[in-house]
Write a protein that holds these residues in place. Structure first.
Motif, PDB file in Angstrom:
ATOM      1  N   ASP A  79       0.844  -1.186   0.000  1.00 38.16           N
ATOM      2  CA  ASP A  79       0.000   0.000   0.000  1.00 38.16           C
ATOM      3  C   ASP A  79       0.887   1.246   0.000  1.00 38.16           C
ATOM      4  O   ASP A  79       2.108   1.168   0.172  1.00 38.16           O
ATOM      5  CB  ASP A  79      -0.973  -0.001   1.183  1.00 38.16           C
ATOM      6  CG  ASP A  79      -0.239   0.052   2.504  1.00 38.16           C
ATOM      7  OD1 ASP A  79       0.655   0.900   2.678  1.00 38.16           O
ATOM      8  OD2 ASP A  79      -0.538  -0.771   3.372  1.00 38.16           O
TER       9      ASP A  79
ATOM     10  N   GLU B 293     -12.524 -16.549  -3.666  1.00 41.03           N
ATOM     11  CA  GLU B 293     -12.944 -17.021  -2.337  1.00 41.03           C
ATOM     12  C   GLU B 293     -13.989 -18.125  -2.439  1.00 41.03           C
ATOM     13  O   GLU B 293     -14.069 -18.996  -1.577  1.00 41.03           O
ATOM     14  CB  GLU B 293     -13.500 -15.855  -1.508  1.00 41.03           C
ATOM     15  CG  GLU B 293     -12.413 -14.980  -0.915  1.00 41.03           C
ATOM     16  CD  GLU B 293     -12.946 -13.670  -0.330  1.00 41.03           C
ATOM     17  OE1 GLU B 293     -12.121 -12.807   0.001  1.00 41.03           O
ATOM     18  OE2 GLU B 293     -14.180 -13.511  -0.218  1.00 41.03           O
ATOM     19  N   ASN B 325      -7.224  -4.188  -8.060  1.00 44.28           N
ATOM     20  CA  ASN B 325      -6.628  -3.714  -6.817  1.00 44.28           C
ATOM     21  C   ASN B 325      -7.233  -2.383  -6.390  1.00 44.28           C
ATOM     22  O   ASN B 325      -7.468  -2.151  -5.208  1.00 44.28           O
ATOM     23  CB  ASN B 325      -5.109  -3.628  -6.962  1.00 44.28           C
ATOM     24  CG  ASN B 325      -4.496  -5.025  -7.050  1.00 44.28           C
ATOM     25  OD1 ASN B 325      -5.128  -6.004  -6.654  1.00 44.28           O
ATOM     26  ND2 ASN B 325      -3.291  -5.117  -7.573  1.00 44.28           N
ATOM     27  N   SER B 327     -10.302  -1.365  -7.174  1.00 39.48           N
ATOM     28  CA  SER B 327     -11.716  -1.530  -6.816  1.00 39.48           C
ATOM     29  C   SER B 327     -11.909  -2.285  -5.513  1.00 39.48           C
ATOM     30  O   SER B 327     -12.835  -2.004  -4.759  1.00 39.48           O
ATOM     31  CB  SER B 327     -12.465  -2.272  -7.924  1.00 39.48           C
ATOM     32  OG  SER B 327     -12.395  -1.577  -9.139  1.00 39.48           O
ATOM     33  N   PHE B 328     -11.061  -3.291  -5.269  1.00 42.87           N
ATOM     34  CA  PHE B 328     -11.328  -4.183  -4.146  1.00 42.87           C
ATOM     35  C   PHE B 328     -10.138  -4.413  -3.226  1.00 42.87           C
ATOM     36  O   PHE B 328     -10.268  -5.085  -2.212  1.00 42.87           O
ATOM     37  CB  PHE B 328     -11.790  -5.556  -4.675  1.00 42.87           C
ATOM     38  CG  PHE B 328     -12.945  -5.483  -5.633  1.00 42.87           C
ATOM     39  CD1 PHE B 328     -14.209  -5.140  -5.191  1.00 42.87           C
ATOM     40  CD2 PHE B 328     -12.758  -5.739  -6.982  1.00 42.87           C
ATOM     41  CE1 PHE B 328     -15.277  -5.071  -6.078  1.00 42.87           C
ATOM     42  CE2 PHE B 328     -13.820  -5.675  -7.872  1.00 42.87           C
ATOM     43  CZ  PHE B 328     -15.083  -5.340  -7.429  1.00 42.87           C
ATOM     44  N   GLU B 330      -8.328  -2.654  -1.156  1.00 43.44           N
ATOM     45  CA  GLU B 330      -8.250  -2.145   0.214  1.00 43.44           C
ATOM     46  C   GLU B 330      -8.976  -3.076   1.191  1.00 43.44           C
ATOM     47  O   GLU B 330      -8.498  -3.351   2.279  1.00 43.44           O
ATOM     48  CB  GLU B 330      -8.850  -0.735   0.263  1.00 43.44           C
ATOM     49  CG  GLU B 330      -8.317   0.087   1.408  1.00 43.44           C
ATOM     50  CD  GLU B 330      -8.461   1.580   1.115  1.00 43.44           C
ATOM     51  OE1 GLU B 330      -8.662   2.323   2.075  1.00 43.44           O
ATOM     52  OE2 GLU B 330      -8.412   1.978  -0.076  1.00 43.44           O
ATOM     53  N   ASP B 331     -10.123  -3.581   0.756  1.00 40.09           N
ATOM     54  CA  ASP B 331     -10.913  -4.439   1.644  1.00 40.09           C
ATOM     55  C   ASP B 331     -10.536  -5.915   1.540  1.00 40.09           C
ATOM     56  O   ASP B 331     -10.732  -6.657   2.499  1.00 40.09           O
ATOM     57  CB  ASP B 331     -12.400  -4.308   1.314  1.00 40.09           C
ATOM     58  CG  ASP B 331     -12.916  -2.914   1.644  1.00 40.09           C
ATOM     59  OD1 ASP B 331     -12.345  -2.274   2.550  1.00 40.09           O
ATOM     60  OD2 ASP B 331     -13.864  -2.472   0.984  1.00 40.09           O
ATOM     61  N   HIS B 332     -10.069  -6.335   0.386  1.00 34.73           N
ATOM     62  CA  HIS B 332      -9.930  -7.783   0.171  1.00 34.73           C
ATOM     63  C   HIS B 332      -8.505  -8.229  -0.125  1.00 34.73           C
ATOM     64  O   HIS B 332      -8.284  -9.403  -0.419  1.00 34.73           O
ATOM     65  CB  HIS B 332     -10.854  -8.225  -0.953  1.00 34.73           C
ATOM     66  CG  HIS B 332     -12.299  -7.991  -0.629  1.00 34.73           C
ATOM     67  ND1 HIS B 332     -13.052  -8.910   0.049  1.00 34.73           N
ATOM     68  CD2 HIS B 332     -13.097  -6.924  -0.845  1.00 34.73           C
ATOM     69  CE1 HIS B 332     -14.268  -8.413   0.221  1.00 34.73           C
ATOM     70  NE2 HIS B 332     -14.324  -7.216  -0.310  1.00 34.73           N
ATOM     71  N   GLN B 334      -4.711  -7.216  -2.219  1.00 33.02           N
ATOM     72  CA  GLN B 334      -4.371  -7.072  -3.624  1.00 33.02           C
ATOM     73  C   GLN B 334      -4.081  -8.428  -4.256  1.00 33.02           C
ATOM     74  O   GLN B 334      -3.649  -9.361  -3.587  1.00 33.02           O
ATOM     75  CB  GLN B 334      -3.138  -6.184  -3.770  1.00 33.02           C
ATOM     76  CG  GLN B 334      -3.396  -4.740  -3.362  1.00 33.02           C
ATOM     77  CD  GLN B 334      -2.305  -3.803  -3.831  1.00 33.02           C
ATOM     78  OE1 GLN B 334      -1.674  -4.032  -4.847  1.00 33.02           O
ATOM     79  NE2 GLN B 334      -2.094  -2.741  -3.086  1.00 33.02           N
TER      80      GLN B 334
END
Lengths: 436, 436
Positions: A79, B293, B325, B327-328, B330-332, B334
């Motif tokens: 990050d 997942e 990376n 779009s998702f 931060e939460d899931h 990279q």
């Protein structure tokens, strides 16, 4: 040196004559001497047949940090904060003049081979970059990216390193190479400086007639922390000190407010969009339709290679188009391929205060030829579509910067790529990273 | 033919030995005969020194429509419905066998030059594509993309054109070229067919041991209309008829539900992600972290060139990484560069039922060499990062498909690019578009 291009097909970015077919473009010295369907009279040092190729104004990379080419892919997958603090800052702390020269030369080679003729660069050891640019032959607006982390009360232009850097750079390099190099005043960003530097830099720009180059609202956190701290956005607080009075570049502009965009448009400031870097660092997507509706000029940049990891404006155009049209196209209309090409050429030149970016008589002769015979550009139903969505650096067969051919058919004519590679491999990488 | 590659640096996609350095890779016939640090005994027809290059398994383009290369950039800037109905469908209506052969050859040339060794293609006049693929030398899973627009009650496999196409294709071409060509059963999509075709195709696949290839939940509208019409999603309704029983490819998967993804994972169906096409047609961004997942295998495709407008898996990898990376990430978390490379190679081979996509003894010898000495790949702090974020088709200096070198140093060794260009220019384009 005079060059006549014959059988020219071109997208000119000139509203009076947007497309040339079977045309002649003559170059004398650093300028375009004529554009027309008749072959101009007189002798030319060289005549180039452009059959099968498309001519474009050279690309303008309107926001970059060229020596960071040394850090291509370094710390990838982290990050932003981890990347900066654990990888980039420690590497940058070890850079000396020789590293910066090597990294700048390598980055310029990649830019030249992919059709770039003009850049706006912000980095430390800027005079070293200037020397490298002068040798490479492209045009550059150079800036130091001034920071000031001290107490506001302790600020003094005599002891502030970046005030001294700005002064030395301007005195030595502004206008060098018959205008090839211009110096911009510069503040790295609102969050890396305070009011005394802003005031000094604004006054300095005014006194010397310099444009400004600043990172603005790149991340949500930067934008919101500024609002908390000052009750104003980065664009607004800098404006309070007169930072934008001579126009220039606001790099990134991902989180501008409507008021910010209108203010910057009034000040003649260009929003430089860096879509690949903004996605890679998970910063966001700048709403170009909205900046444009507010009257802003929009240009494109690659940012540093460490967060891209290329200096490829073809890719930057394609990613800009894909992401913008996907994110906002349904509600706000798509950006056309022609709009995107203008961002990479004419709008960029305008951002830098350069009389280039357009193929028309009297303009600086920054011209590229793209070979349309490759398997990736055939067939061609629409030239602009193929340039934005299908073309690649390897299709660039000629780069002419300021009337001089600096790259042709895979050969660099101003830079010695083998020497640059050796310098990076045997000096810069061991010096910075402790080994190759 | 036997080839020995020496001084090999490779990313193998083999968990047992992910990275090779200073290795030897031997190829005998169509297979990798050995991988190791010792030079194998025996004579080889050719020895290739790989110093300065990186070896990878060839790319697998797991969802494409190769003859659409003729429509590169055609109708660009339109929305999906306008694009399909005013541009693509009228052009496709004019395609004859000769056009399809020319378009397929041109597209295969672009793929081969950019490192692709295996494709899953879905298009009409499929037997013509098969002949072209056989000549080009890469591996292909071919499918017709069956449609049925008639009344369900009127369906008969004897009169349904695509049942007859499927039967003829399977009988003539399944396993041709010693397995170079495989035939997949195929339904174009839920919205272009009805239950009788699904049932027939599922039974046919079961009887002949074929995998399935279907467009699934590419757009929100497709997904929601199916829910309205059947009370089930496209993945679910097709499963009711046994369409997924042999596994295969669900192309796009932008709007899969959790239940869909789990179901398809259980059935051994791969989600083929086409990020550039999905952005260009404003369809959306497939949530790869979520499909993963749920246990799905994920591969990459370019879709047709008309909605891309390239057959460039380097670009597809970079855009996939950037957009996912952003779009998702931060939460899931990279997707790493290594994950993305696996999607473009090993996962794709698995999707197609091919014993390839991995550099290991006994695997099909689908191998490419990427020159790392170019200015755009230097320096190299991490090979995978450079491949995903910096490499370009022009860095591919060798493409070996099924043990045969089909492209080397810019030269096509199985295809005649000049003949293909002439055929496209003088026959296909005038035939379809009424002029060049």
């Amino acid at each position: 040196m005079s060059v006549l291009f014959t059988n020219v097909t071109a997208l000119t970015m000139d509203a009076a004559q947007p497309v040339l077919k079977d045309a002649c473009v003559a170059v004398e010295g650093t300028k375009i001497a004529s554009v027309g369907t008749e072959r101009p009279a007189g002798e030319f040092d060289r005549v180039i047949d452009c059959t099968g190729k498309v001519m474009l104004p050279g690309f303008v990379n309107a926001h970059t940090h060229v020596p960071m080419t040394l850090m291509r892919g370094y710390g990838g997958g982290c990050d932003l904060q981890h990347w900066l603090h654990d990888y980039i800052f420690p590497a940058e702390a070890k850079l000396d003049e020789r590293c910066v020269a090597a990294g700048a030369a390598l980055g310029l080679a990649e830019m030249i081979a992919s059709g770039t003729t003009c850049i706006a660069d912000m980095y430390m050891k800027t005079e070293t970059i200037a020397r490298t640019v002068l040798e490479a032959g492209i045009s550059a607006n150079l800036s130091c990216g001034g920071v000031y982390f001290g107490e506001p009360a302790d600020f003094s232009p005599e002891t502030c390193g970046d005030c001294r850097n700005q002064t030395a750079l301007t005195e030595e390099w502004h206008g060098a190479g018959d205008g090839q190099i211009r110096v911009d005043a510069s503040i790295h960003a609102e969050y890396t400086s305070t009011a005394p530097l802003w005031q000094w830099m604004a006054d300095y720009a005014q006194k010397h007639g310099l444009r400004m180059h600043v990172h603005v609202s790149e991340t949500r956190s930067e934008h919101e922390k500024c609002l908390e701290k000052y009750g104003q956005t980065p664009a607004q607080i800098l404006d309070q000190y007169g930072v934008w009075q001579n126009g220039g570049i606001a790099a990134h502009c991902v989180y501008l407010s409507g008021g910010d965009a209108q203010l910057l448009a009034q000040r003649g400031v260009t929003a430089v969009h860096n879509p690949v870097s903004n996605l890679k660092l998970m910063s966001g997507v700048s709403p170009l339709f909205f900046l444009r509706e507010c009257g802003m000029n929009i240009a494109l940049g690659t940012d540093g290679v460490a967060s891209n990891n290329s200096h490829n404006l073809f890719e930057e155009m394609k990613v800009a188009a894909l992401v913008q049209n996907y994110s906002f196209g349904e509600d706000h209309g798509q950006l056309s391929a022609a709009d995107i090409l203008a961002m990479a050429t004419a709008n960029g030149a305008r951002a830098l205060g350069r009389d280039a970016g357009v193929i028309a008589t009297g303009k600086i002769a920054d011209l590229i030829l793209v070979d349309f015979t490759g398997e990736n550009l055939f067939p061609c139903h629409d030239i602009a579509e193929n340039l934005v969505y299908s073309a690649a650096p390897s299709n660039v067969v000629m780069n002419m910067a300021r009337g001089k051919i600096i790259y042709e058919n895979g050969q660099f004519l101003t830079l010695d790529l083998e020497r640059i590679r050796a310098e990076v491999e045997h000096y810069a990488l061991p010096h910075i990273f402790g080994g190759t």
